[in-house]
Design a protein around this motif. Structure first.
Motif, PDB file in Angstrom:
ATOM      1  N   ARG A  34      -0.036  -1.373  -0.299  1.00  0.00           N
ATOM      2  CA  ARG A  34      -0.232   0.203  -0.091  1.00  0.00           C
ATOM      3  C   ARG A  34       1.228   1.172  -0.327  1.00  0.00           C
ATOM      4  NH1 ARG A  34      -5.238   2.086  -0.062  1.00  0.00           N
ATOM      5  NH2 ARG A  34      -5.489   3.382   1.727  1.00  0.00           N
ATOM      6  N   VAL A  36       0.567   5.872   0.166  1.00  0.00           N
ATOM      7  CA  VAL A  36      -0.028   6.400   0.119  1.00  0.00           C
ATOM      8  C   VAL A  36       0.296   7.459  -0.636  1.00  0.00           C
ATOM      9  CG1 VAL A  36      -1.043   8.457   1.861  1.00  0.00           C
ATOM     10  CG2 VAL A  36       0.036   6.238   2.660  1.00  0.00           C
ATOM     11  N   ARG A 105      -0.934   7.383  -7.198  1.00  0.00           N
ATOM     12  CA  ARG A 105      -2.408   7.325  -6.415  1.00  0.00           C
ATOM     13  C   ARG A 105      -1.986   5.818  -5.661  1.00  0.00           C
ATOM     14  NH1 ARG A 105      -3.457  11.387  -7.255  1.00  0.00           N
ATOM     15  NH2 ARG A 105      -4.471  12.605  -9.067  1.00  0.00           N
ATOM     16  N   ASP A 106      -2.645   4.850  -4.395  1.00  0.00           N
ATOM     17  CA  ASP A 106      -2.831   4.304  -4.234  1.00  0.00           C
ATOM     18  C   ASP A 106      -2.739   2.853  -4.995  1.00  0.00           C
ATOM     19  OD1 ASP A 106      -3.499   5.212  -1.972  1.00  0.00           O
ATOM     20  OD2 ASP A 106      -5.677   4.480  -1.537  1.00  0.00           O
TER      21      ASP A 106
END
Length: 154
Positions: A34, A36, A105-106
């Motif tokens: 993930r 951010v 983006r993520d």
């Protein structure tokens, strides 16, 4: 000259496929870490990868460590399997980014990079543009290039 909305259609398809979920060889490596989107570190890391790509490719150095193992590289419509990776670039010159636009983006980053390559011994200058799709590395922090498409600017 193609209409602007058609010029971006291939990039939009790539991004849609990347955001829809991996189903190819990259999926075998497990879920993407993930990332951010608002992290200034992520933006800076992507900028450093793109800068290294352009400067190493123009100097004749192999930027292979910047690419995912199953990366797709097209230069001037032809597949490139080895350096130089960018359209119009030859070994033995210097290159630099002249303009760039990067979005993070993520789990995905993409950018459009305008670059200039010039020969140090032939009085030759070429201008190019690349669209780049980057994904987070699986085994260590950072980003690598999953897709690179470049062409000379006419």
């Amino acid at each position: 000259m193609p209409r602007p909305e058609r010029r971006w259609a291939p990039l939009a398809l790539l991004l849609a496929a990347a955001c829809a979920g991996a189903t190819g060889p990259a999926a075998a490596h497990g879920p993407a870490p993930r990332v951010v989107a608002e992290s200034p570190d992520a933006q800076g890391e992507v900028e450093r990868v793109l800068e290294a790509l352009v400067t190493r490719d123009g100097a004749g150095g192999a930027p292979d460590s910047l690419f995912a193992p199953d990366a797709i590289v097209l230069a001037g419509g032809n597949a490139r399997l080895a350096a130089p990776r960018l359209a119009g670039v030859q070994a033995g010159g210097q290159s630099a980014i002249t303009a760039s636009q990067i979005s993070v983006r993520d789990g995905v980053a993409w950018g459009v990079v305008d670059y200039r390559w010039f020969s140090t011994d032939q009085n030759l200058v070429r201008l190019g543009r690349a669209t780049v799709l980057l994904l987070p590395r699986r085994t260590k922090p950072g980003w690598w290039i999953a897709q690179l498409h470049s062409d000379l600017v006419r």
